[in-house]
Motif scaffolding. Structure first.
Motif, PDB file in Angstrom:
ATOM      1  N   UNK A  19     -65.744 -30.125  56.479  1.00  0.00           N
ATOM      2  CA  UNK A  19     -64.735 -28.964  56.825  1.00  0.00           C
ATOM      3  C   UNK A  19     -65.706 -27.613  56.930  1.00  0.00           C
ATOM      4  N   UNK A  20     -66.719 -27.397  56.081  1.00  0.00           N
ATOM      5  CA  UNK A  20     -67.519 -26.336  56.300  1.00  0.00           C
ATOM      6  C   UNK A  20     -68.215 -26.324  57.743  1.00  0.00           C
ATOM      7  N   UNK A  21     -68.466 -27.500  58.198  1.00  0.00           N
ATOM      8  CA  UNK A  21     -69.166 -27.304  59.456  1.00  0.00           C
ATOM      9  C   UNK A  21     -68.166 -27.682  60.677  1.00  0.00           C
ATOM     10  N   UNK A  22     -66.758 -27.515  60.454  1.00  0.00           N
ATOM     11  CA  UNK A  22     -65.813 -27.816  61.250  1.00  0.00           C
ATOM     12  C   UNK A  22     -65.382 -26.608  61.994  1.00  0.00           C
ATOM     13  N   UNK A  23     -64.729 -26.877  63.178  1.00  0.00           N
ATOM     14  CA  UNK A  23     -64.235 -25.938  64.035  1.00  0.00           C
ATOM     15  C   UNK A  23     -62.757 -25.323  63.375  1.00  0.00           C
ATOM     16  N   UNK A  24     -62.059 -25.823  62.835  1.00  0.00           N
ATOM     17  CA  UNK A  24     -60.901 -25.210  62.129  1.00  0.00           C
ATOM     18  C   UNK A  24     -61.561 -24.039  61.110  1.00  0.00           C
ATOM     19  N   UNK A  25     -62.322 -24.287  60.419  1.00  0.00           N
ATOM     20  CA  UNK A  25     -62.920 -23.016  59.201  1.00  0.00           C
ATOM     21  C   UNK A  25     -63.484 -21.986  60.305  1.00  0.00           C
ATOM     22  N   UNK A  79     -59.958 -22.731  51.029  1.00  0.00           N
ATOM     23  CA  UNK A  79     -59.209 -23.897  51.610  1.00  0.00           C
ATOM     24  C   UNK A  79     -59.979 -25.152  51.719  1.00  0.00           C
ATOM     25  N   UNK A  80     -61.329 -25.104  51.705  1.00  0.00           N
ATOM     26  CA  UNK A  80     -62.195 -26.086  51.794  1.00  0.00           C
ATOM     27  C   UNK A  80     -63.043 -26.442  50.688  1.00  0.00           C
ATOM     28  N   UNK A  81     -62.897 -25.699  49.268  1.00  0.00           N
ATOM     29  CA  UNK A  81     -63.792 -25.795  48.146  1.00  0.00           C
ATOM     30  C   UNK A  81     -62.674 -25.702  46.954  1.00  0.00           C
ATOM     31  N   UNK A  82     -62.905 -26.414  45.999  1.00  0.00           N
ATOM     32  CA  UNK A  82     -62.000 -26.533  44.864  1.00  0.00           C
ATOM     33  C   UNK A  82     -62.397 -25.066  44.029  1.00  0.00           C
ATOM     34  N   UNK A  83     -63.567 -24.836  43.697  1.00  0.00           N
ATOM     35  CA  UNK A  83     -64.255 -23.556  43.199  1.00  0.00           C
ATOM     36  C   UNK A  83     -64.862 -22.827  44.082  1.00  0.00           C
ATOM     37  N   UNK A  84     -64.814 -21.547  44.003  1.00  0.00           N
ATOM     38  CA  UNK A  84     -65.843 -20.523  44.735  1.00  0.00           C
ATOM     39  C   UNK A  84     -66.039 -19.503  44.132  1.00  0.00           C
ATOM     40  N   UNK A  85     -67.585 -19.140  43.916  1.00  0.00           N
ATOM     41  CA  UNK A  85     -67.950 -18.086  43.288  1.00  0.00           C
ATOM     42  C   UNK A  85     -68.695 -17.157  44.336  1.00  0.00           C
ATOM     43  N   UNK A  86     -68.530 -15.747  44.631  1.00  0.00           N
ATOM     44  CA  UNK A  86     -69.232 -15.108  45.493  1.00  0.00           C
ATOM     45  C   UNK A  86     -69.754 -13.761  45.148  1.00  0.00           C
ATOM     46  N   UNK A  87     -70.569 -13.213  46.050  1.00  0.00           N
ATOM     47  CA  UNK A  87     -71.262 -12.030  45.752  1.00  0.00           C
ATOM     48  C   UNK A  87     -71.342 -11.209  47.220  1.00  0.00           C
ATOM     49  N   UNK A  88     -71.220  -9.891  46.989  1.00  0.00           N
ATOM     50  CA  UNK A  88     -71.582  -9.099  48.209  1.00  0.00           C
ATOM     51  C   UNK A  88     -72.918  -8.665  47.962  1.00  0.00           C
ATOM     52  N   UNK A  89     -73.687  -9.136  49.099  1.00  0.00           N
ATOM     53  CA  UNK A  89     -75.324  -9.192  49.119  1.00  0.00           C
ATOM     54  C   UNK A  89     -75.735  -8.227  50.205  1.00  0.00           C
ATOM     55  N   UNK A  90     -77.062  -7.803  50.000  1.00  0.00           N
ATOM     56  CA  UNK A  90     -77.954  -6.925  50.922  1.00  0.00           C
ATOM     57  C   UNK A  90     -78.970  -7.848  51.419  1.00  0.00           C
ATOM     58  N   UNK A  91     -79.112  -7.977  52.639  1.00  0.00           N
ATOM     59  CA  UNK A  91     -80.173  -9.077  53.010  1.00  0.00           C
ATOM     60  C   UNK A  91     -81.498  -8.475  53.566  1.00  0.00           C
ATOM     61  N   UNK A  92     -82.550  -9.002  52.945  1.00  0.00           N
ATOM     62  CA  UNK A  92     -83.940  -8.865  53.571  1.00  0.00           C
ATOM     63  C   UNK A  92     -84.577 -10.278  53.926  1.00  0.00           C
ATOM     64  N   UNK A  93     -85.390 -10.315  55.209  1.00  0.00           N
ATOM     65  CA  UNK A  93     -85.955 -11.223  55.597  1.00  0.00           C
ATOM     66  C   UNK A  93     -87.370 -11.377  55.985  1.00  0.00           C
ATOM     67  N   UNK A  94     -88.105 -11.410  54.950  1.00  0.00           N
ATOM     68  CA  UNK A  94     -89.536 -11.140  54.943  1.00  0.00           C
ATOM     69  C   UNK A  94     -90.221 -12.247  56.278  1.00  0.00           C
ATOM     70  N   UNK A  95     -89.611 -13.458  56.178  1.00  0.00           N
ATOM     71  CA  UNK A  95     -89.935 -14.373  57.235  1.00  0.00           C
ATOM     72  C   UNK A  95     -88.714 -15.022  57.757  1.00  0.00           C
ATOM     73  N   UNK A  96     -88.460 -14.567  59.083  1.00  0.00           N
ATOM     74  CA  UNK A  96     -87.242 -15.080  59.897  1.00  0.00           C
ATOM     75  C   UNK A  96     -87.704 -15.342  61.261  1.00  0.00           C
ATOM     76  N   UNK A  97     -87.851 -16.723  61.159  1.00  0.00           N
ATOM     77  CA  UNK A  97     -87.977 -17.565  62.461  1.00  0.00           C
ATOM     78  C   UNK A  97     -86.962 -17.622  63.184  1.00  0.00           C
TER      79      UNK A  97
END
Length: 224
Positions: A19-25, A79-97
């Motif tokens: 479901x994580x990889x599915x079109x509905x989500x 809707x696709x997981x029984x338990x969710x733990x989440x954070x708001x984050x800032x992204x750095x990408x020293x290597x980003x191919x």
């Protein structure tokens, strides 16, 4: 964190990986204003990679969502997981191919959840991690992708105190070949040098313990 792109990162348990990889989500997240979804799943392709657990149960999947209201995104993920733990984050990408979209990235994607030692002030911890440790990690390992997510705030209850989430992309051979993991080319002395330097750097930020390392397969999806 001024000027860095922000995104929601969630650890998932009791998850429906299909479901994580599915079109509905994906359609539901797009309707909420999300523009990009990254899915990292613990599957057979990544099995055998380095794993470390600090959460009570091993993490089954990690997702990163760009855009949309956090509360709405969390509800959709619920809707696709029984338990969710989440954070708001800032992204750095020293290597980003450049990476493919909509299919598995040809890599072992290790996702690490970092915690700050109680006896180390946050500003010093962050300086050591971003300024000192980053070049060591890149120079001593065979990573070709390196992403640092600085936690701005927890979006769910976080009793374990995650302050950063790191993703490293390794060649698939790194699952079973320590030389492929460290990029030491089969040279035992060079391997030992790299391991020693890496462990010394890790210990300066307290990441030799109280850490989760999740070996995963990665998928990227543009949603708009």
């Amino acid at each position: 964190m001024t000027g860095l792109p922000m995104r929601l990162i969630a650890a998932l348990w009791d998850v429906d990986a299909d479901a994580l990889r599915g079109e509905r989500l994906h359609a539901a997240l797009a309707a909420l204003g999300a523009t990009r979804l990254q899915v990292n799943v613990c599957d057979d392709d990544a099995r055998g990679g380095l794993a470390m657990n600090h959460f009570e149960q091993p993490i089954e999947a990690v997702v990163a969502v760009t855009g949309g209201d956090s509360a709405d995104v969390l509800a959709a993920l619920g809707g696709v997981a029984g338990t969710v733990q989440a954070w708001r984050t800032a992204l750095r990408a020293p290597l980003d191919p450049d990476l493919p979209v909509g299919e598995r990235v040809d890599a072992l994607a290790n996702v690490a959840f970092l915690r700050r030692p109680d006896d180390l002030a946050y500003d010093e911890w962050r300086r050591r991690w971003l300024d000192d440790h980053t070049p060591v990690a890149i120079d001593t390992q065979a990573t070709f992708g390196y992403y640092q997510n600085i936690v701005a705030e927890p979006l769910t209850d976080d009793p374990t105190g995650v302050v950063a989430i790191v993703e490293e992309l390794f060649p698939m051979e790194a699952i079973s070949d320590v030389h492929a993991f460290y990029g030491s080319g089969g040279d035992r002395d060079e391997l030992n040098r790299r391991i020693t330097a890496m462990l010394a750097s890790v210990s300066r930020i307290g990441a030799e313990k109280n850490i989760d390392v999740v070996p995963t397969s990665r998928y990227d999806y543009p949603l708009s």
